[in-house]
Design a protein around this motif. Structure first.
Motif, PDB file in Angstrom:
ATOM      1  N   VAL A 165       0.873  -1.172   0.000  1.00 54.99           N
ATOM      2  CA  VAL A 165       0.000   0.000   0.000  1.00 54.99           C
ATOM      3  C   VAL A 165       0.906   1.216   0.000  1.00 54.99           C
ATOM      4  CG1 VAL A 165      -1.758   1.288   1.265  1.00 54.99           C
ATOM      5  CG2 VAL A 165      -1.814  -1.223   1.238  1.00 54.99           C
ATOM      6  N   GLU A 166       0.821   2.009  -1.050  1.00 53.28           N
ATOM      7  CA  GLU A 166       1.726   3.142  -1.189  1.00 53.28           C
ATOM      8  C   GLU A 166       1.414   4.221  -0.150  1.00 53.28           C
ATOM      9  OE1 GLU A 166       4.350   3.323  -3.099  1.00 53.28           O
ATOM     10  OE2 GLU A 166       3.946   1.316  -3.911  1.00 53.28           O
ATOM     11  N   PRO A 167       2.450   4.830   0.426  1.00 53.75           N
ATOM     12  CA  PRO A 167       2.222   5.939   1.353  1.00 53.75           C
ATOM     13  C   PRO A 167       1.805   7.202   0.605  1.00 53.75           C
ATOM     14  CG  PRO A 167       4.564   5.648   0.976  1.00 53.75           C
ATOM     15  CD  PRO A 167       3.875   4.510   0.255  1.00 53.75           C
ATOM     16  N   GLY A 168       1.363   8.184   1.363  1.00 51.16           N
ATOM     17  CA  GLY A 168       1.075   9.474   0.758  1.00 51.16           C
ATOM     18  C   GLY A 168      -0.397   9.788   0.597  1.00 51.16           C
ATOM     19  N   SER A 169      -1.263   8.818   0.873  1.00 55.91           N
ATOM     20  CA  SER A 169      -2.708   9.076   0.770  1.00 55.91           C
ATOM     21  C   SER A 169      -3.398   8.590   2.040  1.00 55.91           C
ATOM     22  CB  SER A 169      -3.290   8.376  -0.464  1.00 55.91           C
ATOM     23  OG  SER A 169      -3.026   6.974  -0.419  1.00 55.91           O
ATOM     24  N   MET A 252      -6.359   2.960   4.274  1.00 58.08           N
ATOM     25  CA  MET A 252      -7.222   1.827   3.932  1.00 58.08           C
ATOM     26  C   MET A 252      -7.747   2.024   2.528  1.00 58.08           C
ATOM     27  SD  MET A 252     -10.523   2.612   6.366  1.00 58.08           S
ATOM     28  CE  MET A 252     -11.553   4.074   6.140  1.00 58.08           C
ATOM     29  N   LEU A 253      -7.699   0.951   1.738  1.00 58.55           N
ATOM     30  CA  LEU A 253      -8.113   1.009   0.344  1.00 58.55           C
ATOM     31  C   LEU A 253      -9.065  -0.147   0.057  1.00 58.55           C
ATOM     32  CD1 LEU A 253      -4.609   1.614  -1.276  1.00 58.55           C
ATOM     33  CD2 LEU A 253      -6.375   3.340  -0.843  1.00 58.55           C
ATOM     34  N   PRO A 254     -10.260   0.112  -0.463  1.00 56.02           N
ATOM     35  CA  PRO A 254     -11.168  -0.988  -0.798  1.00 56.02           C
ATOM     36  C   PRO A 254     -10.639  -1.790  -1.987  1.00 56.02           C
ATOM     37  CG  PRO A 254     -12.059   1.109  -1.566  1.00 56.02           C
ATOM     38  CD  PRO A 254     -10.841   1.436  -0.764  1.00 56.02           C
ATOM     39  N   THR A 255     -10.895  -3.103  -1.957  1.00 59.40           N
ATOM     40  CA  THR A 255     -10.526  -3.994  -3.051  1.00 59.40           C
ATOM     41  C   THR A 255     -11.768  -4.789  -3.449  1.00 59.40           C
ATOM     42  OG1 THR A 255      -9.917  -5.879  -1.643  1.00 59.40           O
ATOM     43  CG2 THR A 255      -8.213  -4.216  -2.064  1.00 59.40           C
ATOM     44  N   ALA A 256     -11.632  -5.610  -4.474  1.00 56.06           N
ATOM     45  CA  ALA A 256     -12.765  -6.412  -4.931  1.00 56.06           C
ATOM     46  C   ALA A 256     -13.218  -7.407  -3.881  1.00 56.06           C
ATOM     47  CB  ALA A 256     -12.391  -7.141  -6.220  1.00 56.06           C
ATOM     48  N   SER A 257     -12.301  -7.855  -3.019  1.00 55.88           N
ATOM     49  CA  SER A 257     -12.641  -8.880  -2.029  1.00 55.88           C
ATOM     50  C   SER A 257     -12.604  -8.381  -0.596  1.00 55.88           C
ATOM     51  CB  SER A 257     -11.684 -10.069  -2.161  1.00 55.88           C
ATOM     52  OG  SER A 257     -10.337  -9.647  -2.002  1.00 55.88           O
ATOM     53  N   GLY A 258     -12.329  -7.086  -0.384  1.00 54.04           N
ATOM     54  CA  GLY A 258     -12.267  -6.587   0.984  1.00 54.04           C
ATOM     55  C   GLY A 258     -11.520  -5.276   1.085  1.00 54.04           C
ATOM     56  N   LEU A 272       3.453  -1.687   9.012  1.00 51.89           N
ATOM     57  CA  LEU A 272       2.556  -2.842   8.851  1.00 51.89           C
ATOM     58  C   LEU A 272       1.860  -2.721   7.499  1.00 51.89           C
ATOM     59  CD1 LEU A 272      -0.068  -4.116  11.427  1.00 51.89           C
ATOM     60  CD2 LEU A 272      -0.813  -3.342   9.180  1.00 51.89           C
ATOM     61  N   THR A 273       1.743  -3.839   6.810  1.00 53.99           N
ATOM     62  CA  THR A 273       0.966  -3.899   5.576  1.00 53.99           C
ATOM     63  C   THR A 273       0.033  -5.083   5.669  1.00 53.99           C
ATOM     64  OG1 THR A 273       2.830  -3.008   4.305  1.00 53.99           O
ATOM     65  CG2 THR A 273       1.076  -4.062   3.060  1.00 53.99           C
ATOM     66  N   GLY A 274      -1.252  -4.894   5.349  1.00 51.55           N
ATOM     67  CA  GLY A 274      -2.206  -5.973   5.550  1.00 51.55           C
ATOM     68  C   GLY A 274      -3.315  -5.991   4.514  1.00 51.55           C
ATOM     69  N   SER A 275      -4.091  -7.067   4.592  1.00 52.50           N
ATOM     70  CA  SER A 275      -5.244  -7.209   3.714  1.00 52.50           C
ATOM     71  C   SER A 275      -6.348  -7.928   4.442  1.00 52.50           C
ATOM     72  CB  SER A 275      -4.871  -7.991   2.442  1.00 52.50           C
ATOM     73  OG  SER A 275      -4.493  -9.317   2.757  1.00 52.50           O
ATOM     74  N   VAL A 276      -7.572  -7.578   4.095  1.00 55.78           N
ATOM     75  CA  VAL A 276      -8.780  -8.259   4.568  1.00 55.78           C
ATOM     76  C   VAL A 276      -9.479  -8.859   3.356  1.00 55.78           C
ATOM     77  CG1 VAL A 276     -11.042  -8.002   5.661  1.00 55.78           C
ATOM     78  CG2 VAL A 276      -9.083  -6.698   6.528  1.00 55.78           C
ATOM     79  N   THR A 277      -9.773 -10.156   3.407  1.00 57.50           N
ATOM     80  CA  THR A 277     -10.530 -10.800   2.335  1.00 57.50           C
ATOM     81  C   THR A 277     -11.710 -11.528   2.953  1.00 57.50           C
ATOM     82  OG1 THR A 277      -9.067 -12.727   2.439  1.00 57.50           O
ATOM     83  CG2 THR A 277      -8.575 -11.054   0.787  1.00 57.50           C
ATOM     84  N   SER A 278     -12.831 -11.493   2.268  1.00 57.77           N
ATOM     85  CA  SER A 278     -14.050 -12.138   2.784  1.00 57.77           C
ATOM     86  C   SER A 278     -14.159 -13.551   2.221  1.00 57.77           C
ATOM     87  CB  SER A 278     -15.277 -11.329   2.391  1.00 57.77           C
ATOM     88  OG  SER A 278     -15.340 -11.175   0.999  1.00 57.77           O
TER      89      SER A 278
END
Length: 278
Positions: A165-169, A252-258, A272-278
């Motif tokens: 996840v790129e910084p700056g936003s 936090m950035l929305p994705t197709a799965s979470g 920390l870099t992470g992801s949430v998937t449903s």
């Protein structure tokens, strides 16, 4: 399968770790699995955990809370005679939690804890602490915590990482106070000296105390509360230590799965870099 009737007392285990650590010279992981049944949640302890990590008060447990319940058993396992590495000095590099449905505050839980998959890491060796949480003999929550034992470098060892996840936003900028390590230690039992005070952290090579990785993960998920499904998988990689006190940028950035999410330093390096998937 050894059975624990109560949560192990962490004070004596930390003392044991300090005394026996220098005698541990590597080797294979033990095949011990600890089981603890009839675990109930103390509402007051849960409320304090929620306050420290930023969760609201609900009938459902935060997805990270079973980690707190199983932590004493994992320390027991990693201080047993057959465990090959000193507890002090292990680095928590990644954590994955899979939840099939939310756990309720009122449910009685059973947990099993074991270690597995000793393998190369570019900076030494890594292994997993695997925890399963069951309700009425059905496993509904699983965790894999990956730890690094720093040693001989192996540049050929694979190291998988999440999508960056790129910084700056940044979605928010958090002021992380100097005492968050002590506050999280009080609710989690994880009293590693690198988290408690600048003086004790300096003894291990850090300029100041650093935040717990699992506090950072919990704080990010608290920021996503209300946007998460009941059944989900949350993966994180831990990066640059979060020095205390400091400011950190949460994205936090929305994705197709979470969701993808990250915590960066003000200079743009990922804590920390992470992801949430449903």
């Amino acid at each position: 399968m050894p059975e624990l009737t109560t949560a192990p007392s962490l004070g004596p285990l930390y003392l044991k770790a300090a005394v026996t650590g220098p005698t541990r010279r590597g080797g294979e992981l033990p095949d011990t699995t600890y089981v603890r049944r009839d675990i109930t949640v103390d509402p007051a302890e849960l409320a304090e955990y929620n306050r420290v990590c930023g969760f609201g008060l609900r009938d459902e447990l935060p997805i990270t809370y079973p980690h707190i319940l199983s932590f004493p058993a994992s320390v027991q396992l990693m201080t047993d005679k057959g465990f090959p590495f000193p507890l002090v000095g292990l680095v928590h590099v990644a954590n994955r939690i899979q939840q099939d449905r939310p756990l309720l505050v009122t449910e009685e839980l059973t947990q099993t804890v074991r270690v597995a998959d000793l393998r190369p890491h570019p900076k030494g060796k890594q292994f997993d602490v695997i925890t399963e949480t069951s309700v009425d003999d059905e496993v509904v929550w699983r965790e894999t915590s990956t730890y690094l034992r720093v040693g001989r470098r192996d540049e050929t060892a694979p190291q998988q990482r999440r999508r960056e996840v790129e910084p700056g936003s940044a979605s928010a900028v958090w002021r992380v106070p100097a005492d968050i390590g002590r506050e999280y230690a009080a609710v989690s039992g994880d009293r590693n000296p690198i988290h408690l005070h600048a003086l004790t952290a300096k003894a291990f090579g850090f300029p100041r105390a650093i935040a717990h990785g699992m506090w950072s993960k919990a704080r990010c998920l608290a920021a996503l509360e209300g946007r998460l499904p009941g059944a989900l998988t949350v993966d994180v990689d831990f990066g640059k230590p979060l020095l205390l006190p400091s400011k950190a940028e949460f994205t936090m950035l929305p994705t197709a799965s979470g969701w993808d999410f990250a915590l960066h330093s003000r200079s743009g390096k990922p804590h920390l870099t992470g992801s949430v998937t449903s």
